[in-house]
Design a protein around this motif. Structure first.
Motif, PDB file in Angstrom:
ATOM      1  N   SER A  89       0.824  -1.205   0.000  1.00 32.10           N
ATOM      2  CA  SER A  89       0.000   0.000   0.000  1.00 32.10           C
ATOM      3  C   SER A  89       0.856   1.252   0.000  1.00 32.10           C
ATOM      4  O   SER A  89       1.903   1.299   0.639  1.00 32.10           O
ATOM      5  CB  SER A  89      -0.920   0.013   1.229  1.00 32.10           C
ATOM      6  OG  SER A  89      -1.830   1.091   1.130  1.00 32.10           O
ATOM      7  N   ASP A  90       0.350   2.277  -0.693  1.00 26.52           N
ATOM      8  CA  ASP A  90       1.025   3.572  -0.699  1.00 26.52           C
ATOM      9  C   ASP A  90       0.344   4.547   0.253  1.00 26.52           C
ATOM     10  O   ASP A  90       0.530   5.743   0.173  1.00 26.52           O
ATOM     11  CB  ASP A  90       1.088   4.147  -2.121  1.00 26.52           C
ATOM     12  CG  ASP A  90      -0.281   4.460  -2.695  1.00 26.52           C
ATOM     13  OD1 ASP A  90      -1.305   4.107  -2.072  1.00 26.52           O
ATOM     14  OD2 ASP A  90      -0.339   5.065  -3.783  1.00 26.52           O
ATOM     15  N   GLY A  91      -0.468   3.986   1.161  1.00 24.21           N
ATOM     16  CA  GLY A  91      -1.133   4.836   2.139  1.00 24.21           C
ATOM     17  C   GLY A  91      -1.941   4.024   3.118  1.00 24.21           C
ATOM     18  O   GLY A  91      -2.038   2.810   3.019  1.00 24.21           O
ATOM     19  N   LYS A  92      -2.556   4.730   4.061  1.00 21.79           N
ATOM     20  CA  LYS A  92      -3.358   4.072   5.080  1.00 21.79           C
ATOM     21  C   LYS A  92      -4.808   3.953   4.616  1.00 21.79           C
ATOM     22  O   LYS A  92      -5.196   4.506   3.582  1.00 21.79           O
ATOM     23  CB  LYS A  92      -3.286   4.857   6.396  1.00 21.79           C
ATOM     24  CG  LYS A  92      -3.917   6.230   6.330  1.00 21.79           C
ATOM     25  CD  LYS A  92      -3.800   6.933   7.649  1.00 21.79           C
ATOM     26  CE  LYS A  92      -4.539   8.270   7.575  1.00 21.79           C
ATOM     27  NZ  LYS A  92      -4.610   8.920   8.862  1.00 21.79           N
ATOM     28  N   GLU A  93      -5.594   3.243   5.383  1.00 17.60           N
ATOM     29  CA  GLU A  93      -7.040   3.113   5.147  1.00 17.60           C
ATOM     30  C   GLU A  93      -7.655   4.502   5.089  1.00 17.60           C
ATOM     31  O   GLU A  93      -7.468   5.310   6.011  1.00 17.60           O
ATOM     32  CB  GLU A  93      -7.660   2.308   6.294  1.00 17.60           C
ATOM     33  CG  GLU A  93      -9.165   2.360   6.385  1.00 17.60           C
ATOM     34  CD  GLU A  93      -9.871   1.644   5.265  1.00 17.60           C
ATOM     35  OE1 GLU A  93     -10.743   2.279   4.635  1.00 17.60           O
ATOM     36  OE2 GLU A  93      -9.581   0.469   5.015  1.00 17.60           O
ATOM     37  N   THR A  94      -8.372   4.805   3.997  1.00 14.00           N
ATOM     38  CA  THR A  94      -9.011   6.120   3.870  1.00 14.00           C
ATOM     39  C   THR A  94     -10.513   6.021   3.629  1.00 14.00           C
ATOM     40  O   THR A  94     -11.148   7.000   3.266  1.00 14.00           O
ATOM     41  CB  THR A  94      -8.366   6.933   2.720  1.00 14.00           C
ATOM     42  OG1 THR A  94      -8.491   6.208   1.498  1.00 14.00           O
ATOM     43  CG2 THR A  94      -6.914   7.260   3.020  1.00 14.00           C
TER      44      THR A  94
END
Length: 170
Positions: A89-94
């Motif tokens: 992943s390139d980020g957190k849960e959004t």
């Protein structure tokens, strides 16, 4: 080369992706449901997976929780086997979900999957959440800032999966 290391008679691999459908509006409502199993579980599936990955472009929100829930559905028929998820992943849960709750739900369903996580070019806040997913999933967490580090992290995870497969007795 790294993904090809999963080509083994005893390893079946599928690909689920999220946050890639640029045909939907870049809104939470339209983007959060964007998680799809792109290949079926098969041994020696690296060529198909690599073809699918090459076409993916990050887009929209990051529905990690929903993807973990649906991965549980994907894995349900295999719950008596050794299972692993490699989450990149390139980020957190959004999308408002709780990834750790999704992992607890998988365990309650008898899906004892090991979840390894690679955070790709992320912030410290995002790293904290992704690391907690790996911890809850009994897997390893790795950072990757570029393609070389991503390949190295994948190699380390695949080596662990290969060791686990080597421990299986038939």
């Amino acid at each position: 080369q790294t993904v090809k290391a999963l080509d083994h008679d005893l390893i079946q691999v599928a690909l689920r992706a999220y946050g890639f459908d640029n045909s939907v509006p870049k809104t939470k409502e339209a983007s959060c449901p964007n998680t799809e199993k792109l290949t079926e579980f098969l041994p020696h599936a690296s060529a198909d997976i690599l073809n699918k990955v090459k076409a993916l472009e990050p887009y929209g929100y990051t529905p990690i929780t929903k993807s973990l829930q649906l991965a549980g559905d994907d894995l349900e028929p295999y719950k008596d086997l050794h299972m692993s998820i490699i989450l990149i992943s390139d980020g957190k849960e959004t999308c408002g979900g709780e990834p750790r709750a999704a992992i607890d739900d998988l365990r309650a369903r008898g899906i004892n999957v090991k979840i390894h996580v690679i955070g790709f070019d992320i912030t410290e806040e995002e790293r904290k959440q992704l690391r907690s997913i790996a911890e809850a999933g009994g897997g390893q967490y790795y950072d990757a800032r570029n393609a070389v580090q991503l390949a190295k992290s994948l190699s380390l995870i695949i080596e662990e999966i290969q060791k686990d497969v080597g421990k299986l007795t038939w």
